[in-house]
Structures are given as C-alpha cells and as structure tokens.
Design a protein around this motif. Structure first.
Motif, PDB file in Angstrom:
ATOM      1  N   ARG A   1       0.822  -1.124   0.072  1.00  0.00           N
ATOM      2  CA  ARG A   1       0.029   0.051   0.033  1.00  0.00           C
ATOM      3  C   ARG A   1       0.952   1.176  -0.047  1.00  0.00           C
ATOM      4  NH1 ARG A   1      -3.654  -1.970   4.245  1.00  0.00           N
ATOM      5  NH2 ARG A   1      -5.286  -3.022   3.351  1.00  0.00           N
ATOM      6  N   ASP A   2       1.971   1.280   0.820  1.00  0.00           N
ATOM      7  CA  ASP A   2       3.060   2.512   0.728  1.00  0.00           C
ATOM      8  C   ASP A   2       3.702   2.350  -0.180  1.00  0.00           C
ATOM      9  OD1 ASP A   2       1.597   2.712   3.316  1.00  0.00           O
ATOM     10  OD2 ASP A   2       3.567   1.921   4.370  1.00  0.00           O
TER      11      ASP A   2
ATOM     12  N   ARG B   1      11.363   2.928  -5.960  1.00  0.00           N
ATOM     13  CA  ARG B   1      11.881   4.558  -5.864  1.00  0.00           C
ATOM     14  C   ARG B   1      10.678   5.089  -5.672  1.00  0.00           C
ATOM     15  NH1 ARG B   1      14.182   4.212 -12.194  1.00  0.00           N
ATOM     16  NH2 ARG B   1      16.425   3.658 -11.556  1.00  0.00           N
ATOM     17  N   LYS B   2       9.389   4.722  -6.157  1.00  0.00           N
ATOM     18  CA  LYS B   2       8.336   5.513  -5.552  1.00  0.00           C
ATOM     19  C   LYS B   2       7.950   5.526  -4.260  1.00  0.00           C
ATOM     20  CE  LYS B   2       3.380   4.840  -6.361  1.00  0.00           C
ATOM     21  NZ  LYS B   2       2.240   3.756  -6.825  1.00  0.00           N
ATOM     22  N   SER B   3       8.201   4.248  -3.442  1.00  0.00           N
ATOM     23  CA  SER B   3       8.224   4.414  -1.978  1.00  0.00           C
ATOM     24  C   SER B   3       9.233   5.084  -1.357  1.00  0.00           C
ATOM     25  CB  SER B   3       8.153   2.640  -1.384  1.00  0.00           C
ATOM     26  OG  SER B   3       9.234   2.284  -1.635  1.00  0.00           O
ATOM     27  N   ILE B   4      10.386   5.143  -1.876  1.00  0.00           N
ATOM     28  CA  ILE B   4      11.411   5.948  -1.164  1.00  0.00           C
ATOM     29  C   ILE B   4      11.081   7.435  -1.500  1.00  0.00           C
ATOM     30  CG2 ILE B   4      13.774   6.484  -1.250  1.00  0.00           C
ATOM     31  CD1 ILE B   4      14.320   3.619  -2.124  1.00  0.00           C
TER      32      ILE B   4
ATOM     33  N   ALA C   1       8.192   8.753  -1.529  1.00  0.00           N
ATOM     34  CA  ALA C   1       6.993   9.075  -0.720  1.00  0.00           C
ATOM     35  C   ALA C   1       7.433   9.317   0.618  1.00  0.00           C
ATOM     36  CB  ALA C   1       5.911   7.810  -0.899  1.00  0.00           C
ATOM     37  N   ALA C   2       8.481   8.537   1.097  1.00  0.00           N
ATOM     38  CA  ALA C   2       8.894   8.391   2.555  1.00  0.00           C
ATOM     39  C   ALA C   2       9.665   9.848   2.767  1.00  0.00           C
ATOM     40  CB  ALA C   2       9.924   7.110   2.766  1.00  0.00           C
ATOM     41  N   ASN C   3      10.548  10.260   1.846  1.00  0.00           N
ATOM     42  CA  ASN C   3      11.357  11.383   1.661  1.00  0.00           C
ATOM     43  C   ASN C   3      10.489  12.698   1.684  1.00  0.00           C
ATOM     44  OD1 ASN C   3      13.875   9.999   1.670  1.00  0.00           O
ATOM     45  ND2 ASN C   3      14.075  10.320  -0.614  1.00  0.00           N
ATOM     46  N   GLU C   4       9.291  12.692   1.027  1.00  0.00           N
ATOM     47  CA  GLU C   4       8.316  13.509   0.953  1.00  0.00           C
ATOM     48  C   GLU C   4       7.823  13.727   2.377  1.00  0.00           C
ATOM     49  OE1 GLU C   4       4.844  13.920  -1.933  1.00  0.00           O
ATOM     50  OE2 GLU C   4       6.556  13.550  -3.464  1.00  0.00           O
ATOM     51  N   ALA C   5       7.419  12.472   2.877  1.00  0.00           N
ATOM     52  CA  ALA C   5       6.643  12.630   4.174  1.00  0.00           C
ATOM     53  C   ALA C   5       7.598  13.182   5.196  1.00  0.00           C
ATOM     54  CB  ALA C   5       6.179  11.316   4.564  1.00  0.00           C
ATOM     55  N   GLU C   6       8.938  13.016   5.056  1.00  0.00           N
ATOM     56  CA  GLU C   6       9.838  13.561   6.083  1.00  0.00           C
ATOM     57  C   GLU C   6      10.001  14.935   5.987  1.00  0.00           C
ATOM     58  OE1 GLU C   6      13.787  11.496   6.269  1.00  0.00           O
ATOM     59  OE2 GLU C   6      12.635   9.585   6.564  1.00  0.00           O
ATOM     60  N   ALA C   7      10.038  15.429   4.587  1.00  0.00           N
ATOM     61  CA  ALA C   7      10.113  17.085   4.360  1.00  0.00           C
ATOM     62  C   ALA C   7       9.064  17.725   5.072  1.00  0.00           C
ATOM     63  CB  ALA C   7      10.179  17.186   3.056  1.00  0.00           C
TER      64      ALA C   7
END
Length: 198
Positions: free
Chosen positions: A122-123, A187-190, A192-198
């Motif tokens: 899902r993530d 790549r997509k999940s990484i 998304a995770a970076n975006e969430a952290e930002a």
C-alpha cells in the motif's frame, strides 16, 4: 490434500532399451518406493509404468495430491517424490512415487499462498516471494493443499521467515532462517518516504 487416482501396471522389463520402447507407446517408466528395504538399508523400488495421459493429472499442476495408484487392480497410496524431464525437449522421462500410510509422517513441499494486501505494498513497496514451497513433516492426511500466510501487517523492509510461521499438526522441515516473503522498497516508496519526512 486432494486425492487423485492414477492407473498403471507393474513392469518386468527394466533398462534404457525397455524404457525407450515404453515411451514410444505413451507409457512412462516409474518406480514406487515403499517400506521395504534392501540389505544395505536403501528403500526397495517396485518398477511400474503409467500412461502419460494418467500422469498429466499430477505432473502439470501446482497442486499436491495423495495418489491412489491402481497397479493391475492392486491399490497403493503414494505421493510424488521426484520427476525427471528431458533437458532439451522437457518431455517427462521418469517418475518416482513414495508409498505412504496413515501412521507414518512424511516430509513434503507445500505451496505457499499469501493472503491480504500488505501495508508495505500500500505504501508503494514491492512484494517479493522468495520460496514457493515450504517443506513440512506430518501424517499425509493432516497435510493441507497450501499454507495460508497473512501478509496484511507486513511493512517495507520487513520479511516473514519460516521460523515466524506456525501451523497446527505440521512440523516445519525447511530451515527457520529461510525468508518466505519480504517487501522491498521501490523508487516510488522511497520518494514518498522522503516527501513525508520533508
């Protein structure tokens, strides 16, 4: 486990020449190994032959079966032990069966079935199935057609190992450290995770 009936016949002619002649007639040379042992303790084999039309039911399928072998009217309960295929043509050359009874446990590979949509998928992660079958030891009548594994809670970077699984009445014969499935980051999940952290 589902049961399927396979008809065959005992054979006296053994050797490459006899096997070749048999295959021309649409018969596949087979052996059935039972409880009987020779003087060195190795299992004794009974030589049999089964029509390809009968074997197709148990060879070209993802399912595992208890096989009721009917040999010249005599019944034997068995499981598939080994299949030999031609390296070039992929034609079936030989089949080994292993005779079973309802008292003695057997070890057999059971297909794995992943159930549910994993959180990691899902993530944006990717599900990676590392092994398609897990070896289990049990009496044949207690063996299921497949092993259901719930992956709903599995997150990115996590895995399920054989040691994490438990099925009633079954003893795991595959090593506990073997990874069954895992979720790899994409790549997509990484992103998304970076975006969430930002």
């Amino acid at each position: 486990m589902k049961e399927v009936e396979v008809k065959g016949q005992k054979r006296a002619d053994i050797g490459k020449k006899a096997a070749k002649a048999m295959r021309k007639e649409g018969l596949i040379p087979c052996n059935i190994y039972g409880e009987a042992k020779d003087e060195n303790g190795a299992p004794l084999a009974m030589s049999i032959a089964c029509p390809m039309s009968e074997l197709r039911k148990i060879v070209y399928t993802p399912h595992i079966y208890v096989i009721k072998l009917v040999l010249d009217g005599e019944e034997h309960t068995a499981i598939l032990k080994e299949l030999q295929f031609h390296p070039v043509t992929d034609a079936l050359l030989h089949v080994d069966f292993y005779e079973v009874n309802d008292q003695k446990p057997i070890t057999i590979g059971i297909p794995v079935k992943l159930n549910g949509l994993a959180q990691g998928v899902r993530d944006g992660g990717r599900m990676n199935l590392s092994i398609r079958k897990i070896n289990v030891t049990a009496k044949y009548q207690d063996i299921p057609e497949h092993l259901d594994i719930d992956v709903t809670a599995l997150t990115i970077g996590k895995s399920i190992k054989v040691g994490d699984l438990h099925f009633e009445g079954l003893e795991m014969a595959t090593s506990k450290n073997v990874v069954v499935c895992s979720i790899k980051a994409t790549r997509k999940s990484i992103a998304a995770a970076n975006e969430a952290e930002a």
